[in-house]
Design a protein around this motif. Sequence first.
Motif, mmCIF file in Angstrom:
data_model
loop_
_atom_site.group_PDB
_atom_site.id
_atom_site.type_symbol
_atom_site.label_atom_id
_atom_site.label_comp_id
_atom_site.label_asym_id
_atom_site.label_seq_id
_atom_site.Cartn_x
_atom_site.Cartn_y
_atom_site.Cartn_z
ATOM 1 N N ASP A 44 -8.620 -24.502 -18.179
ATOM 2 C CA ASP A 44 -8.787 -24.558 -16.711
ATOM 3 C C ASP A 44 -7.785 -25.347 -15.888
ATOM 4 O O ASP A 44 -7.901 -25.412 -14.720
ATOM 5 C CB ASP A 44 -10.375 -25.059 -16.537
ATOM 6 C CG ASP A 44 -11.164 -24.196 -16.977
ATOM 7 O OD1 ASP A 44 -10.902 -23.098 -16.964
ATOM 8 O OD2 ASP A 44 -12.461 -24.594 -17.097
ATOM 9 N N LEU A 45 -6.819 -26.001 -16.396
ATOM 10 C CA LEU A 45 -5.846 -26.824 -15.911
ATOM 11 C C LEU A 45 -4.750 -26.177 -15.458
ATOM 12 O O LEU A 45 -4.259 -25.157 -16.290
ATOM 13 C CB LEU A 45 -5.484 -28.057 -16.987
ATOM 14 C CG LEU A 45 -6.639 -29.176 -17.614
ATOM 15 C CD1 LEU A 45 -5.884 -29.850 -18.425
ATOM 16 C CD2 LEU A 45 -6.840 -29.554 -16.279
ATOM 17 N N GLN A 50 -1.057 -29.582 -17.453
ATOM 18 C CA GLN A 50 -0.980 -29.754 -18.701
ATOM 19 C C GLN A 50 0.254 -30.485 -19.100
ATOM 20 O O GLN A 50 0.314 -31.030 -20.070
ATOM 21 C CB GLN A 50 -1.129 -28.276 -19.330
ATOM 22 C CG GLN A 50 -2.325 -27.446 -19.283
ATOM 23 C CD GLN A 50 -2.467 -25.958 -19.629
ATOM 24 O OE1 GLN A 50 -1.163 -25.516 -20.047
ATOM 25 N NE2 GLN A 50 -3.477 -25.511 -19.738
ATOM 26 N N THR A 51 1.543 -30.101 -18.280
ATOM 27 C CA THR A 51 2.823 -30.647 -18.646
ATOM 28 C C THR A 51 2.657 -32.123 -18.251
ATOM 29 O O THR A 51 3.342 -32.758 -19.039
ATOM 30 C CB THR A 51 3.668 -29.985 -17.768
ATOM 31 O OG1 THR A 51 3.638 -28.673 -17.760
ATOM 32 C CG2 THR A 51 5.134 -30.543 -17.805
ATOM 33 N N SER A 52 2.005 -32.510 -17.319
ATOM 34 C CA SER A 52 1.846 -33.961 -17.052
ATOM 35 C C SER A 52 1.043 -34.715 -18.212
ATOM 36 O O SER A 52 1.409 -35.620 -18.905
ATOM 37 C CB SER A 52 1.013 -34.051 -15.887
ATOM 38 O OG SER A 52 0.917 -35.659 -15.545
ATOM 39 N N ILE A 53 -0.047 -33.984 -18.909
ATOM 40 C CA ILE A 53 -0.869 -34.702 -19.753
ATOM 41 C C ILE A 53 0.139 -34.770 -21.032
ATOM 42 O O ILE A 53 0.170 -35.635 -21.950
ATOM 43 C CB ILE A 53 -2.053 -33.871 -20.151
ATOM 44 C CG1 ILE A 53 -2.783 -34.189 -18.910
ATOM 45 C CG2 ILE A 53 -2.690 -34.294 -21.420
ATOM 46 C CD1 ILE A 53 -4.205 -33.221 -18.884
ATOM 47 N N ASP A 54 0.480 -33.620 -21.482
ATOM 48 C CA ASP A 54 1.762 -33.503 -22.585
ATOM 49 C C ASP A 54 2.950 -34.799 -22.432
ATOM 50 O O ASP A 54 3.064 -35.223 -23.619
ATOM 51 C CB ASP A 54 2.396 -32.014 -22.639
ATOM 52 C CG ASP A 54 1.310 -31.081 -23.177
ATOM 53 O OD1 ASP A 54 0.417 -31.426 -23.796
ATOM 54 O OD2 ASP A 54 1.661 -29.975 -22.829
ATOM 55 N N ARG A 55 3.327 -34.673 -21.021
ATOM 56 C CA ARG A 55 4.328 -35.915 -21.041
ATOM 57 C C ARG A 55 3.828 -37.274 -21.449
ATOM 58 O O ARG A 55 4.503 -38.102 -22.253
ATOM 59 C CB ARG A 55 4.783 -35.622 -19.741
ATOM 60 C CG ARG A 55 6.243 -36.332 -19.484
ATOM 61 C CD ARG A 55 6.845 -35.880 -18.154
ATOM 62 N NE ARG A 55 6.154 -36.086 -17.057
ATOM 63 C CZ ARG A 55 5.854 -34.956 -16.483
ATOM 64 N NH1 ARG A 55 6.304 -33.626 -16.443
ATOM 65 N NH2 ARG A 55 4.982 -34.981 -15.237
ATOM 66 N N GLY A 56 2.604 -37.460 -20.862
ATOM 67 C CA GLY A 56 2.178 -38.786 -21.089
ATOM 68 C C GLY A 56 1.705 -39.028 -22.629
ATOM 69 O O GLY A 56 1.773 -40.217 -22.933
ATOM 70 N N LEU A 57 1.258 -38.100 -23.325
ATOM 71 C CA LEU A 57 0.970 -38.156 -24.564
ATOM 72 C C LEU A 57 2.102 -38.414 -25.555
ATOM 73 O O LEU A 57 2.098 -39.285 -26.418
ATOM 74 C CB LEU A 57 0.147 -36.934 -25.406
ATOM 75 C CG LEU A 57 -1.248 -36.753 -24.583
ATOM 76 C CD1 LEU A 57 -1.828 -35.518 -25.090
ATOM 77 C CD2 LEU A 57 -2.216 -37.850 -25.122
ATOM 78 N N ALA A 58 3.196 -37.839 -24.796
ATOM 79 C CA ALA A 58 4.497 -38.110 -25.762
ATOM 80 C C ALA A 58 4.871 -39.558 -25.535
ATOM 81 O O ALA A 58 5.353 -40.005 -26.575
ATOM 82 C CB ALA A 58 5.414 -36.979 -25.384
ATOM 83 N N ASP A 59 4.920 -39.912 -24.247
ATOM 84 C CA ASP A 59 5.313 -41.136 -23.940
ATOM 85 C C ASP A 59 4.506 -42.083 -24.769
ATOM 86 O O ASP A 59 5.107 -43.311 -25.294
ATOM 87 C CB ASP A 59 5.245 -41.458 -22.437
ATOM 88 C CG ASP A 59 6.244 -40.781 -21.597
ATOM 89 O OD1 ASP A 59 7.259 -40.424 -22.128
ATOM 90 O OD2 ASP A 59 6.200 -40.719 -20.352
ATOM 91 N N LEU A 60 3.085 -41.837 -24.751
ATOM 92 C CA LEU A 60 2.285 -42.915 -25.545
ATOM 93 C C LEU A 60 2.687 -42.813 -26.860
ATOM 94 O O LEU A 60 2.583 -43.947 -27.557
ATOM 95 C CB LEU A 60 0.886 -42.434 -25.237
ATOM 96 C CG LEU A 60 -0.119 -43.395 -25.920
ATOM 97 C CD1 LEU A 60 -0.253 -44.733 -25.525
ATOM 98 C CD2 LEU A 60 -1.609 -42.609 -25.651
#
Length: 77
Positions: A44-45, A50-60
């Motif tokens: 639903d995103l 989705q890209t922003s979440i993926d980027r945040g998880l990669a940074d983390l």
Amino acid sequence: MSTLELRSTLHRLIDQISDDVVLQAHLTLLSREVTQQSADFWDDLSPEQQTSIDRGLADLAAGRRKPFSSILKKYAE
């Protein structure tokens, strides 16, 4: 109680309800539960979300973090 016993008890209780409003409320509740189990919120995103979440998880995962205050400042503007 096993799954079979739980289902049997629910069926028996539902059969005893005569108020259509109560039955409709339970139907709505159970329908939402079934829909939520089969649907993944990720779908639903938007692609941007989705890209922003993926980027945040990669940074983390890489140990890169931003102060919470800088994140709040970004959305306050």
